[in-house]
Structures are given as structure tokens and as C-alpha cells.
Design a protein around this motif. Structure first.
Motif, short mmCIF file in Angstrom:
data_model
loop_
_atom_site.label_atom_id
_atom_site.label_comp_id
_atom_site.label_asym_id
_atom_site.label_seq_id
_atom_site.Cartn_x
_atom_site.Cartn_y
_atom_site.Cartn_z
N THR A 156 11.27 49.98 26.53
CA THR A 156 10.47 49.16 25.62
C THR A 156 8.99 49.49 25.70
OG1 THR A 156 12.09 47.39 25.83
CG2 THR A 156 9.95 46.77 24.97
N GLN A 157 8.50 49.74 26.89
CA GLN A 157 7.07 50.06 27.04
C GLN A 157 6.73 51.36 26.31
OE1 GLN A 157 5.74 50.62 31.07
NE2 GLN A 157 3.60 50.47 30.51
N ASN A 191 6.76 50.68 22.59
CA ASN A 191 5.56 49.95 22.18
C ASN A 191 4.34 50.85 22.11
OD1 ASN A 191 6.84 47.50 21.77
ND2 ASN A 191 6.43 46.77 23.84
N LEU A 246 4.60 52.74 18.92
CA LEU A 246 4.29 51.86 17.80
C LEU A 246 2.78 51.65 17.68
CD1 LEU A 246 7.11 49.21 18.33
CD2 LEU A 246 7.01 50.93 16.51
N VAL A 247 2.13 51.42 18.81
CA VAL A 247 0.67 51.23 18.82
C VAL A 247 -0.03 52.49 18.32
CG1 VAL A 247 -1.35 50.90 20.31
CG2 VAL A 247 0.64 49.41 20.57
N ALA A 285 -1.05 43.75 17.72
CA ALA A 285 -0.25 42.90 18.62
C ALA A 285 0.69 42.00 17.83
CB ALA A 285 -1.17 42.06 19.51
N LEU A 303 3.50 44.20 16.35
CA LEU A 303 4.46 44.63 17.38
C LEU A 303 5.49 43.53 17.65
CD1 LEU A 303 2.45 46.54 20.13
CD2 LEU A 303 3.92 47.46 18.35
N GLN A 304 5.04 42.30 17.71
CA GLN A 304 5.98 41.19 17.93
C GLN A 304 6.98 41.10 16.78
OE1 GLN A 304 3.41 37.78 18.61
NE2 GLN A 304 3.89 37.89 20.80
N GLN A 360 9.85 43.64 16.75
CA GLN A 360 10.94 43.32 17.68
C GLN A 360 12.02 42.45 17.04
OE1 GLN A 360 10.86 44.94 20.57
NE2 GLN A 360 8.82 45.68 20.09
N LYS A 415 11.48 52.28 16.25
CA LYS A 415 12.33 51.27 16.91
C LYS A 415 13.78 51.74 16.95
CE LYS A 415 13.99 46.57 16.20
NZ LYS A 415 13.88 45.38 15.33
#
Length: 87
Positions: free
Chosen positions: A3-4, A7, A10-11, A32, A35-36, A39, A79
């Protein structure tokens, strides 16, 4: 891919996009929030509308939905690729 790592990708993708030409690093709050949402959704249109609304709320300008869809699709591909890896 964990996941890290996902992320971070994605960032990176969102940081490469500067829709209001204010420079990289000026979208941390929006990134931020997005990103939520990544998910929890798998629908490009839904994510694109969320991206559009997020940036509009912060910058009081509307990004054309087709641009938001382009990035929503990129984010969902990242993802999807992270969850399809064979272990």
C-alpha cells in the motif's frame, strides 16, 4: 506492491499534474483527499467527479471533467496494478 508503494505512485502521478499552474507541492491537501477516495472507489467517472469537486472547492475554479477523467483513469490503473500482483 504494498500500500505504501502504491500511495507513492499515486502521489507522484498527481504531483505531475499542475492544473492551476501554481507549482508542484501546492496540492498536498487535495492529493491527500483524493488518495483516500481512490481507496474506496473503482469507477472512473465517480473518481473524476470527486477530483473535480476537490480542486474546485480549494481553488474556486472548475477543471474540465475530461482532464479529471484522464487522471482518475491513471490512478485506478495504478491501484489495479498494485492489487493484481502475484505473490
Amino acid at each position: 506492491m504494498n500500500t505504501q508503494q502504491m500511495n507513492l505512485l499515486l502521489v507522484d502521478c498527481l504531483n505531475d499534474w499542475d492544473p492551476f499552474h501554481v507549482g508542484t507541492g501546492n496540492y498536498d491537501t487535495e492529493i491527500a483527499d483524493i488518495l483516500q477516495m481512490v481507496q474506496t472507489v473503482d469507477d472512473t467517472d465517480e473518481l473524476a467527479r470527486y477530483i473535480q469537486a476537490t480542486y474546485e472547492f480549494s481553488f474556486d475554479e472548475v477543471i474540465p471533467l475530461d482532464q479529471c477523467k484522464k487522471y482518475a483513469n491513471k490512478l485506478l490503473v495504478i491501484k489495479s496494478n498494485s492489487s493484481c500482483e502475484i505473490e
